[in-house]
Design an enzyme around this catalytic site. Structure first.
Site, PDB file in Angstrom:
ATOM      1  N   ARG A  76       5.236 -34.258  39.270  1.00 16.92           N
ATOM      2  CA  ARG A  76       3.854 -34.031  38.851  1.00 16.92           C
ATOM      3  C   ARG A  76       3.197 -33.053  39.822  1.00 16.92           C
ATOM      4  O   ARG A  76       3.340 -33.183  41.039  1.00 16.92           O
ATOM      5  CB  ARG A  76       3.112 -35.373  38.853  1.00 16.92           C
ATOM      6  CG  ARG A  76       1.705 -35.365  38.367  1.00 16.92           C
ATOM      7  CD  ARG A  76       1.110 -36.769  38.478  1.00 16.92           C
ATOM      8  NE  ARG A  76       1.831 -37.731  37.645  1.00 16.92           N
ATOM      9  CZ  ARG A  76       1.923 -39.034  37.930  1.00 16.92           C
ATOM     10  NH1 ARG A  76       1.389 -39.522  39.026  1.00 16.92           N
ATOM     11  NH2 ARG A  76       2.568 -39.831  37.107  1.00 16.92           N
ATOM     12  N   ARG A 145      -5.215 -38.925  44.705  1.00 17.42           N
ATOM     13  CA  ARG A 145      -4.388 -38.164  43.774  1.00 17.42           C
ATOM     14  C   ARG A 145      -5.189 -37.010  43.157  1.00 17.42           C
ATOM     15  O   ARG A 145      -6.245 -36.650  43.664  1.00 17.42           O
ATOM     16  CB  ARG A 145      -3.805 -39.109  42.728  1.00 17.42           C
ATOM     17  CG  ARG A 145      -2.880 -40.149  43.375  1.00 17.42           C
ATOM     18  CD  ARG A 145      -2.064 -40.893  42.367  1.00 17.42           C
ATOM     19  NE  ARG A 145      -1.125 -41.814  43.002  1.00 17.42           N
ATOM     20  CZ  ARG A 145      -0.234 -42.526  42.339  1.00 17.42           C
ATOM     21  NH1 ARG A 145      -0.136 -42.433  41.015  1.00 17.42           N
ATOM     22  NH2 ARG A 145       0.584 -43.346  42.965  1.00 17.42           N
ATOM     23  N   LYS A 207      -2.690 -46.301  45.678  1.00 19.02           N
ATOM     24  CA  LYS A 207      -3.189 -45.032  45.164  1.00 19.02           C
ATOM     25  C   LYS A 207      -4.711 -45.042  45.076  1.00 19.02           C
ATOM     26  O   LYS A 207      -5.336 -46.089  44.985  1.00 19.02           O
ATOM     27  CB  LYS A 207      -2.583 -44.749  43.788  1.00 19.02           C
ATOM     28  CG  LYS A 207      -2.878 -45.798  42.730  1.00 19.02           C
ATOM     29  CD  LYS A 207      -2.089 -45.525  41.457  1.00 19.02           C
ATOM     30  CE  LYS A 207      -2.271 -46.644  40.436  1.00 19.02           C
ATOM     31  NZ  LYS A 207      -1.439 -46.438  39.239  1.00 19.02           N
ATOM     32  N   LYS A 209      -8.099 -42.695  43.272  1.00 20.79           N
ATOM     33  CA  LYS A 209      -8.397 -41.692  42.258  1.00 20.79           C
ATOM     34  C   LYS A 209      -9.892 -41.350  42.260  1.00 20.79           C
ATOM     35  O   LYS A 209     -10.732 -42.238  42.386  1.00 20.79           O
ATOM     36  CB  LYS A 209      -7.968 -42.186  40.876  1.00 20.79           C
ATOM     37  CG  LYS A 209      -6.471 -42.440  40.776  1.00 20.79           C
ATOM     38  CD  LYS A 209      -6.061 -42.976  39.410  1.00 20.79           C
ATOM     39  CE  LYS A 209      -4.553 -43.170  39.326  1.00 20.79           C
ATOM     40  NZ  LYS A 209      -4.131 -43.688  37.996  1.00 20.79           N
ATOM     41  N   CYS A 444       0.861 -43.182  26.953  1.00 21.19           N
ATOM     42  CA  CYS A 444       1.635 -42.843  28.147  1.00 21.19           C
ATOM     43  C   CYS A 444       3.041 -42.413  27.718  1.00 21.19           C
ATOM     44  O   CYS A 444       3.385 -42.426  26.537  1.00 21.19           O
ATOM     45  CB  CYS A 444       1.705 -44.040  29.093  1.00 21.19           C
ATOM     46  SG  CYS A 444       2.777 -45.372  28.493  1.00 21.19           S
ATOM     47  N   CYS A 450      10.330 -44.053  31.983  1.00 17.85           N
ATOM     48  CA  CYS A 450       9.511 -44.861  32.885  1.00 17.85           C
ATOM     49  C   CYS A 450      10.164 -46.216  33.132  1.00 17.85           C
ATOM     50  O   CYS A 450      10.448 -46.963  32.189  1.00 17.85           O
ATOM     51  CB  CYS A 450       8.102 -45.053  32.322  1.00 17.85           C
ATOM     52  SG  CYS A 450       7.061 -46.069  33.401  1.00 17.85           S
ATOM     53  N   CYS A 489       3.221 -50.495  29.213  1.00 16.83           N
ATOM     54  CA  CYS A 489       3.074 -51.600  30.149  1.00 16.83           C
ATOM     55  C   CYS A 489       1.613 -51.686  30.543  1.00 16.83           C
ATOM     56  O   CYS A 489       0.816 -50.805  30.187  1.00 16.83           O
ATOM     57  CB  CYS A 489       3.980 -51.401  31.366  1.00 16.83           C
ATOM     58  SG  CYS A 489       3.289 -50.283  32.623  1.00 16.83           S
ATOM     59  N   CYS A 493      -1.675 -46.231  32.632  1.00 15.19           N
ATOM     60  CA  CYS A 493      -1.628 -44.773  32.799  1.00 15.19           C
ATOM     61  C   CYS A 493      -2.426 -44.011  31.741  1.00 15.19           C
ATOM     62  O   CYS A 493      -2.955 -42.944  32.038  1.00 15.19           O
ATOM     63  CB  CYS A 493      -0.178 -44.298  32.800  1.00 15.19           C
ATOM     64  SG  CYS A 493       0.727 -44.793  34.281  1.00 15.19           S
TER      65      CYS A 493
END
Length: 587
Positions: A76, A145, A207, A209, A444, A450, A489, A493
């Protein structure tokens, strides 16, 4: 703060002994006997923008043949606000064909993802991207991110300014270790001691954001971010931001202590204190975030455990920052208007619909990449965008909803861009190929790459949307939009818990069905039915869509309707997400 070294999660120990993220990554890249890298290093490579994966479609076959899994990598890029020039886009396109699977995947954070990258190609891909000013530093990992920003430049000066802010925030919060340059750009060690002035040697607990929104557009789902900056514009000038904190989508099935959360607006900050405020909030999470339990490590849990008052106290204690009262703001929607529009400076922009963000050329059977992806027959989307990039003098912008904006088109150049769009039949809102419902859908990646996926998403949602389109048409509301999100899941995302209709994978062919989020992204949805397949999904949604058609108030969105009529309870606070689940009848 009371966490002892003994209680740290395994990932914290990996970061501690990594020598500022180096680990044994360089040695792993040099090992030609395997397509994989060491298990500990798979945690570190996220900081460099890539995840190790394997093709789950091939697992059984390779195991039977006594071969190791088909290891490859998802990579990414870091791309503040999702903006590239035509030159950069052409190089990003070339890299997809030379080093990946010949497609590009747009992410929900306004950047590009490559899939099926072989280990041997990671270094040359990153080196070639760097030559045109693009890197992958911090695109993943326990750091800030990709910084998002509103993609729709209705007020051109303000939009340019928030793009500048996305770059400023991204660069300020980028990790500083020289490991990226040494391992992937193969620059000689500088001899200087690595220092991480904001993150420290173990970076963040999880993470982080950040997104910037410009009302009335909430196209970045600003409340889904650890920090959401809501632009305050007075007399056509940006004066500061309302600050929202603690948003995040991830949860875990069967664990009610985990939940999605919307950001809480805690006040207004002027431009002169914005960078310092953001940095200070990051350091609060650095010092107080949970480093024992990664499922409890996001900023949202730090806030709920300690309270908003604690955050204000820390801002004052650490930096002398006292936020002003929140300024008025209003959001209208959280999707993308497809088609042409003109900004206040007279330049043209066109938003092109990219279903689930997959840029590919689809053959006469509507297939791409060995049949893995499906789209319209003979739809040369990737070729068309490449041709536009060759002639377009402005920028190309990715939205937070998987779409592309050809931005800054002068009057004199509009015909050339429009000619390419028409020639290749791109969906710019004028074609009849896709419905308003499909335009408002997002998924996603899920299978086959994944590792977290429990069910299909990108490969299945288009088929399900087609069946929902039929239901909408029969109810005489085929032109209406419902925000639909699907993930394989509960990691979140594609921001499924902000869908008026949300599907979250539970098992192959089975999904949890969520209802009731707000059209403008200001309310969560809630679980309505659990672990159901397609037949049950359609049986549940058909009468609800029919009722909405017959009983809705003027301008009432689907999510608002199911809340108003008692089908589902309104949910704004994340801690209420699991309470009173289901319809009144089910309860």
């Amino acid at each position: 703060m009371s966490t002892t070294e003994k209680n740290l999660s395994p990932v914290e120990h990996i970061k501690t002994r990594s020598n500022f993220l180096r680990g044994t990554i360089a040695e792993g890249l040099a090992d030609e006997l395997t397509g994989s890298i060491a298990e500990d290093d798979t945690q570190l490579t996220k900081f460099f923008g890539f995840y190790q994966q394997d093709d789950r479609d091939l697992r059984a076959e390779r195991k039977a043949s006594k071969l190791e899994p088909h290891y490859q990598f998802m990579l990414r890029l870091r791309l503040p606000a999702g903006v590239v020039t035509g030159e950069q886009y052409l190089e990003i396109d070339r890299l997809a064909h030379e080093y990946a699977n010949g497609t590009l995947r747009l992410t929900t954070r306004q950047t590009f993802q490559y899939h099926h990258v072989a280990k041997r190609d990671l270094r040359p891909l990153l080196q070639d991207a760097y030559k045109v000013g693009v890197d992958a530093r911090g695109a993943c990992g326990d750091v800030n991110r990709n910084v998002m920003a509103s993609a729709f430049p209705e007020k051109s000066a303000v939009h340019a300014e928030i793009h500048d802010w996305s770059i400023k925030l991204s660069e300020h919060l980028a990790w500083k270790s020289k490991a990226y340059e040494e391992i992937f750009l193969q620059q000689a060690p500088s001899g200087e001691t690595d220092v991480e002035p904001i993150y420290g040697a173990t970076y963040l607990p999880r993470k982080f954001k950040i997104a910037i929104a410009v009302p009335p557009e909430n196209d970045v789902d600003v409340f889904a971010n650890d920090i959401g900056l809501i632009a305050v514009v007075e007399n056509d000038a940006l004066v500061g931001y309302n600050v929202a904190i603690g948003g995040g989508m991830g949860s875990t099935h069967g664990e009610p202590a985990t939940y999605p959360r919307l950001g809480s607006v805690i006040g207004f900050v002027g431009l002169d204190k914005t960078l310092e405020t953001v940095e200070t909030l990051v350091t609060i999470q650095r010092d107080y975030g949970d480093r024992e339990n990664r499922k409890h490590a996001r900023f949202k849990y730090t806030i709920d455990d300690n309270g908003i008052g604690f955050i204000h106290e820390q801002l004052d204690e650490r930096a002398g920052i006292k936020l002003e009262p929140t300024r008025d703001y209003h959001f209208e929607r959280n999707g993308d208007p497809i088609g042409w529009f003109q900004d206040d400076a007279g330049n043209w922009h066109v938003t092109l619909f990219i279903e689930n963000g997959r840029i590919a050329d689809f053959d006469e059977n509507g297939l791409a990449h060995h049949g893995q992806y499906q789209g319209p027959a003979n739809y040369k989307l990737m070729t068309a965008l490449r041709e536009i990039a060759k002639i377009h003098k402005g920028t190309i912008r990715l939205t937070g909803n998987h779409n592309v904006i050809i931005s800054g088109i002068a009057d004199a150049d509009r015909a050339d861009v429009e000619g390419v769009i028409d020639h290749y039949g791109l969906d710019d809102g004028k074609t009849k190929r896709n419905s308003a419902l499909r335009h408002a859908s997002m998924s996603c990646v899920a299978f086959p790459t994944c590792a977290l996926a429990m069910a299909e998403s990108e490969r299945y949602l288009p088929e399900l949307i087609g069946k929902l389109e039929d239901i909408m048409d029969k109810a005489d509301i085929g032109d209406e939009r419902i925000v639909i999100r699907m993930t394989g899941c509960p990691n979140g995302c594609a921001r499924p818990f902000l869908g008026e209709i949300g599907f979250v994978g539970k098992a192959p062919g089975k999904y949890n069905l969520y209802l009731g989020a707000a059209f403008d992204g200001s309310r969560l949805n809630k679980l309505y039915r659990e672990n159901i397949g397609e037949a049950e999904i359609l049986a549940e949604l058909t009468p609800l869509i029919q009722r909405w058609s017959a009983e809705r108030e003027d301008g009432e969105h689907f999510g608002d309707f199911v809340v108003r009529t008692g089908v589902i309870a309104a949910t704004v606070e994340g801690k209420d997400f699991h309470e009173n689940t289901g319809s009144a009848e089910a309860a």
